[in-house]
Write an enzyme that holds these catalytic residues in place. Structure first.
Site, mmCIF file in Angstrom:
data_model
loop_
_atom_site.group_PDB
_atom_site.id
_atom_site.type_symbol
_atom_site.label_atom_id
_atom_site.label_comp_id
_atom_site.label_asym_id
_atom_site.label_seq_id
_atom_site.Cartn_x
_atom_site.Cartn_y
_atom_site.Cartn_z
ATOM 1 C CB SER A 142 -45.050 -16.017 -9.776
ATOM 2 O OG SER A 142 -44.695 -15.355 -8.673
ATOM 3 C CG HIS B 218 -39.017 -28.542 -16.041
ATOM 4 N ND1 HIS B 218 -39.351 -29.620 -16.663
ATOM 5 C CD2 HIS B 218 -40.037 -27.643 -16.620
ATOM 6 C CE1 HIS B 218 -40.479 -29.566 -17.305
ATOM 7 N NE2 HIS B 218 -40.778 -28.472 -17.541
ATOM 8 C CG ASP C 11 -39.179 -20.608 -21.075
ATOM 9 O OD1 ASP C 11 -38.314 -21.728 -20.901
ATOM 10 O OD2 ASP C 11 -39.951 -20.748 -22.057
#
Length: 286
Positions: free
Chosen positions: A253, A150, A93
């Protein structure tokens, strides 16, 4: 006024003790005292409008400490993974900071600033060579975002490199003013072979990003060893299906994703737009 505001935010970062402050945040986010951690989590949810209905565990008070809440897993249906053999999904995200072509060895950081792909990957020309003239995407994770990372495609990990560095913030203001920001900050470089060809996924540390970890080596930072470290998986490679978890940031980050030539970024993407983990990111040219 905007340039002056940027300087006010960024110039102090040259003088503050990056790792000491990040170490303090590491300690703070792991306090298990119920009154403290429950208040910390409650304020954070309100401040960033966190959707707890997406979480596998929607009860904020049940998390052991703030970091456990911050790195919470989501329900599988919350992030559907883009299908297709030649379709890459977003690993995180976040927000698309930049994306495009790696111009010779240069990656665009912000208007007027580039950084070198060889420096980004720890100074190794051999690691960087497959990506020269290829494609990059820089994805910024703000505090409100899901913080697990992921696999964008089915991937075979063959090398990993830890590169020590500073911990400047990685927000837009810092990217506009700090030269070589992403090749200057602490980072973890994962190198894969995929159906798209070579791929690098770079986890970039930042101020208050007190820990980076992977599912195969555990916690990598913080570390007392401020030297480049290498892991080779040539004899026992790790294989990840598309959408499988690779690691996580313990606080927010940036992820930089590198491919070689022969891919097209999704036309729905543009600088400044939000993206969700699993959303279509790119496709392979056939």
């Amino acid at each position: 006024m905007s340039a002056l505001s940027d300087r006010i935010k960024v110039i102090p970062q040259y003088f503050i003790p990056h790792h000491t402050l990040s170490g303090a945040m590491h300690w703070l986010t792991r306090i298990e005292m119920p009154a403290f951690k429950n208040l910390f989590i409650k304020i954070f949810i309100r401040l960033y409008n966190v959707n707890m209905q997406e979480a596998q565990n929607p009860d904020p008070r049940s998390y052991r400490h703030f970091n456990e809440f911050f790195t919470r897993p989501l329900q599988p249906q919350a992030r559907p993974i883009a299908g297709g053999d030649y379709v890459a999904a977003s690993p995180v995200d976040g927000t698309v900071s930049q994306l495009g072509v790696i111009d010779d060895r240069r990656i665009l950081q912000a208007k007027g600033h580039h950084f070198d792909v060889i420096e980004l990957l720890g100074g190794s020309y051999a690691f960087a060579a497959p990506f020269i003239g290829g494609q990059f995407a820089t994805l910024y994770l703000s505090p409100k975002d899901y913080h697990r990372i992921h696999a964008p495609v089915r991937s075979v990990l063959h090398q990993m490199v830890y590169v020590p560095g500073r911990l400047f913030s990685v927000n837009d203001a810092t990217a506009r003013l700090v030269p070589n920001l992403f090749a200057r900050n602490e980072r973890l470089v994962c190198l894969f072979n995929t159906e798209f060809g070579p791929m690098a996924l770079v986890m970039v540390g930042a101020l208050f990003v007190s820990s980076m970890q992977t599912v195969f080596e555990g916690v990598i930072t913080p570390t007392r060893e401020h030297a480049i470290r290498y892991w080779s998986y040539e004899d026992a490679p790790h294989v990840f299906d598309k959408g499988q978890e690779l690691g996580r940031f313990n606080m927010g980050s940036t992820v930089i994703l590198l491919f070689g030539k022969g891919i097209d970024w999704s036309p729905a993407l543009n600088t400044g737009l939000p993206i969700k983990m699993g959303q279509q990111l790119a496709s392979k040219k056939i």
